[in-house]
Design an enzyme around this catalytic site. Structure first.
Site, mmCIF file in Angstrom:
data_model
loop_
_atom_site.group_PDB
_atom_site.id
_atom_site.type_symbol
_atom_site.label_atom_id
_atom_site.label_comp_id
_atom_site.label_asym_id
_atom_site.label_seq_id
_atom_site.Cartn_x
_atom_site.Cartn_y
_atom_site.Cartn_z
ATOM 1 N N LYS A 1 -4.141 1.073 1.907
ATOM 2 C CA LYS A 1 -4.737 0.635 2.066
ATOM 3 C C LYS A 1 -4.404 -1.576 2.885
ATOM 4 O O LYS A 1 -5.759 -1.380 2.932
ATOM 5 C CB LYS A 1 -3.659 -0.119 0.994
ATOM 6 C CG LYS A 1 -4.079 1.213 -0.367
ATOM 7 C CD LYS A 1 -2.968 0.571 -1.735
ATOM 8 C CE LYS A 1 -3.005 2.015 -2.605
ATOM 9 N NZ LYS A 1 -2.317 2.528 -2.577
ATOM 10 N N PHE B 1 4.833 7.766 -5.629
ATOM 11 C CA PHE B 1 3.053 8.245 -5.770
ATOM 12 C C PHE B 1 2.689 8.223 -4.125
ATOM 13 O O PHE B 1 3.288 7.494 -3.623
ATOM 14 C CB PHE B 1 2.688 7.110 -6.219
ATOM 15 C CG PHE B 1 1.038 7.860 -6.276
ATOM 16 C CD1 PHE B 1 0.229 8.590 -6.961
ATOM 17 C CD2 PHE B 1 0.384 6.534 -4.853
ATOM 18 C CE1 PHE B 1 -1.008 8.831 -6.592
ATOM 19 C CE2 PHE B 1 -1.097 7.392 -5.310
ATOM 20 C CZ PHE B 1 -1.695 8.755 -5.922
ATOM 21 N N ASP C 1 7.561 5.218 3.047
ATOM 22 C CA ASP C 1 5.713 5.499 2.858
ATOM 23 C C ASP C 1 5.401 3.807 2.679
ATOM 24 O O ASP C 1 5.510 3.259 1.746
ATOM 25 C CB ASP C 1 5.278 5.646 0.882
ATOM 26 C CG ASP C 1 3.461 6.085 1.125
ATOM 27 O OD1 ASP C 1 2.630 5.269 1.567
ATOM 28 O OD2 ASP C 1 3.123 7.035 0.282
HETATM 29 C C1 LIG Z 1 -2.090 4.070 -2.618
HETATM 30 C C2 LIG Z 1 -1.169 5.230 -1.962
HETATM 31 C C3 LIG Z 1 -1.023 6.140 -1.290
HETATM 32 C C4 LIG Z 1 -2.076 6.633 -1.210
HETATM 33 O O1 LIG Z 1 -3.235 6.515 -0.744
HETATM 34 P P1 LIG Z 1 -4.850 6.970 -1.199
HETATM 35 O O2 LIG Z 1 -5.590 6.075 0.344
HETATM 36 O O3 LIG Z 1 -5.367 7.294 -1.758
HETATM 37 O O4 LIG Z 1 -4.298 8.547 -0.097
HETATM 38 C C5 LIG Z 1 -0.033 7.097 -1.020
HETATM 39 N N1 LIG Z 1 1.503 6.281 -0.809
HETATM 40 C C6 LIG Z 1 1.238 4.947 -1.444
HETATM 41 C C7 LIG Z 1 3.223 4.445 -1.566
HETATM 42 C C8 LIG Z 1 0.067 4.243 -1.911
HETATM 43 O O5 LIG Z 1 0.247 3.127 -2.981
#
Ligand SMILES: *Cc1c(COP(=O)(O)O)cnc(C)c1O
Length: 405
Positions: free
Chosen positions: A254, A140, A225
C-alpha cells in the site's frame, strides 16, 4: 467529447465484473484533492485505500519518477540496480529486519511470508510437518489463493474452494482462542496490528505480546501483516514499533510506493535462511521505478517530519470525530491510531454516511461492513482535517434529517 456516463458504461462493458466502481471518473489529483473529469473536486480521505501517503502529484515523487523513467525502468533480478540496493538497505536500517524480498503488491508479500515461514520450518528447523498457519477471524490478507485462505472472512472464500490446506482461524484480541490452536505443528501466526478491511480494529498490546510469547513457546514465526499499517500510517514508521512487539516477518505494500505498485516481505537473516537461490522470485520485484518511488516516500516522510504530522493530525481528527459521535447516536465507536481511523455506525448506516460524505465532496469508504474508514494522505494539514470534519458534520446532519422525513 464522450460523456462521463458513456465512458462509465464502456468501462462496465469491459471491466472484470468483480469490481463495482463509483460513477465518478477520476482525472487528476493535487495534494489531498482529487478531481473527476466533470470538474468536481473531492477531499481525498481514502487516498487510494491508504496508498497515496504523499497525496497526489507530490513534486518530489513526480520528479523522482520522471528522472527514473528517463534513466532505467526495468532489468529483472538477473541484475542489481543501485536504487534497489539502497531501498533494501533503507528498509532494513529502519526496522528489525536484515533482508527484504521485493514484490509488487500486498497479496504477493503475504504469499512470500507464508512460503518463507514453511520453508524455514522444514529446511532450517528440520520439521517438515510444522506447516500450520494461524490467522484471525475478520482479518484481510489479500486475494491470491493462500491470501484468501488466511483471510478469516468466509465471503472471500465462497466459490474458490478448495482452499490451501493447513490454515486455522482464531479470534482477534482473544489470546485464549489462539492458544487452543497453537502446537508443535504451528509454523506461523499472521496478524494485522490493526485490522484494516475488517473495520479498523486495533489489536490490544496484550494480544500482540501474547502472540509473541505463544510463538516463542513452540518455535512458530510471528508475521505482522503491515500492508495497511506500515509506512507511517499509525504514527510510527511500522505499527509494531508503536506496540513495542517485534515480529519475525513483516509484510508491506500500500503506502510503500506512494501510489506506485510495490510490496515487500522482510525478516531477519536467520529466518531468511529458509530461502536459497531459486526458492522464490518475481519478474517485476525490485523494479527500479518502484524502488525509486519507495525511496522517495521514505525520504519525504523523514525530511518533512511526517510521522509527527500523522500523530498531530490523527489526534485532531480522532477527537473531532468523537465530538461528532456525542451528537449522533448512530456512531457507536471511534477508534484507530494515527491516520487510520474508523467510525463504527449502527445497522447499514456506514454505507449511507459514506455516500452523504461524497455528496459533501469528501471521499471515505466502508470497512468491515459497519465502519467508515478515514485513511487520508500523511501530508494532510490541520486545515484539511478541519474541512473534512465539517463535511462529515454536514453529511451527518443531512443524513439525520432524511431519516426523520
Ligand atoms: C490491502 C491489504 C492486503 C492486500 O494488498 P493487495 O496489494 O491488494 O494485494 C493485504 N493485507 C492487508 C492488511 C491489506 O490491507
Amino acid at each position: 467529447m464522450t460523456s462521463t456516463q458513456e465512458l462509465f458504461e464502456l468501462g462496465n462493458a469491459h471491466n472484470s465484473p468483480s469490481y463495482g466502481p463509483s460513477d465518478a471518473i477520476m482525472e487528476r489529483g493535487q495534494g489531498v484533492t482529487l478531481y473527476d473529469r466533470d470538474g468536481n473536486a473531492y477531499l481525498d480521505f481514502l487516498a487510494g485505500i491508504a496508498v497515496n501517503c504523499l497525496g497526489h502529484a507530490h513534486p518530489d515523487l513526480v520528479k523522482a519518477l520522471q528522472d527514473q523513467a528517463a534513466t532505467l525502468l526495468h532489468v529483472s533480478n538477473m541484475f542489481y540496480t543501485e536504487v534497489q540496493i539502497r531501498l533494501m538497505e533503507r528498509l532494513t536500517s529502519l526496522s528489525f529486519a536484515d533482508r527484504v524480498f521485493l514484490c509488487n503488491s500486498g497479496a504477493e508479500s503475504v504469499e512470500a511470508a507464508f512460503k518463507l515461514a514453511r520453508r524455514f520450518q522444514s529446511t532450517v528447523v528440520g520439521k517438515p510437518n510444522k506447516t500450520n498457519i494461524i490467522s484471525m477471524n475478520s482479518s484481510f490478507h489479500g486475494r491470491t489463493l493462500a491470501a484468501i485462505t488466511a483471510t478469516g472472512q468466509p465471503k472471500y472464500h465462497k466459490g474458490f474452494e478448495p482452499l490451501v490446506p493447513g490454515f486455522f482461524y482464531a479470534d482477534f484480541n482473544d489470546l485464549e482462542s489462539v492458544r487452543k490452536l497453537v502446537d508443535q505443528d504451528t509454523a506461523a501466526i499472521i496478524v494485522e496490528p490493526i485490522q484494516g478491511e475488517g473495520g479498523v480494529r486495533p489489536a490490544t498490546p496484550e494480544f500482540l505480546q501474547g502472540l509473541r510469547d505463544l510463538c516463542d513457546s513452540v518455535g512458530a514465526l510471528l508475521i505482522f501483516d503491515e500492508v495497511q499499517t506500515g509506512i507511517g500510517r499509525t504514527g510510527t514508521l511500522f505499527a509494531y514499533q508503536g506496540y513495542g512487539v517485534e515480529p519475525d516477518i513483516i509484510t508491506l505494500a500500500k503506502g510503500l510506493g506512494g501510489g506506485v505498485p510495490i510490496g515487500a516481505m522482510m525478516a531477519t537473516n536467520r529466518v531468511f535462511e529458509g530461502f536459497v537461490k531459486g526458492s522464490h522470485a518475481s519478474t517485476f520485484g525490485g523494479n527500479p521505478l518502484a524502488c525509486r518511488a519507495a525511496l522517495t516516500v521514505l525520504d519525504v516522510i523523514e525530511r518533512d517530519g511526517l510521522l509527527e504530522n500523522v500523530n498531530q493530525r490523527g489526534e485532531q481528527l480522532m477527537s473531532a470525530l468523537r465530538e461528532l459521535a456525542a451528537d449522533h447516536p448512530t456512531i457507536i465507536d471511534v477508534r484507530g491510531r494515527g491516520l487510520m481511523i474508523g467510525v463504527e455506525c449502527l445497522d447499514t448506516h456506514a454505507a449511507e454516511i459514506v455516500n452523504a460524505c461524497r455528496d459533501q465532496g469528501l471521499l471515505v469508504n466502508v470497512a468491515g461492513g459497519a465502519t467508515v474508514r478515514f485513511v487520508p494522505p500523511l501530508i494532510v494539514t490541520a486545515q484539511d482535517v478541519e474541512s473534512a470534519v465539517s463535511r462529515v458534520k454536514q453529511a451527518l446532519e443531512e443524513w439525520t434529517s432524511k431519516q426523520a422525513a
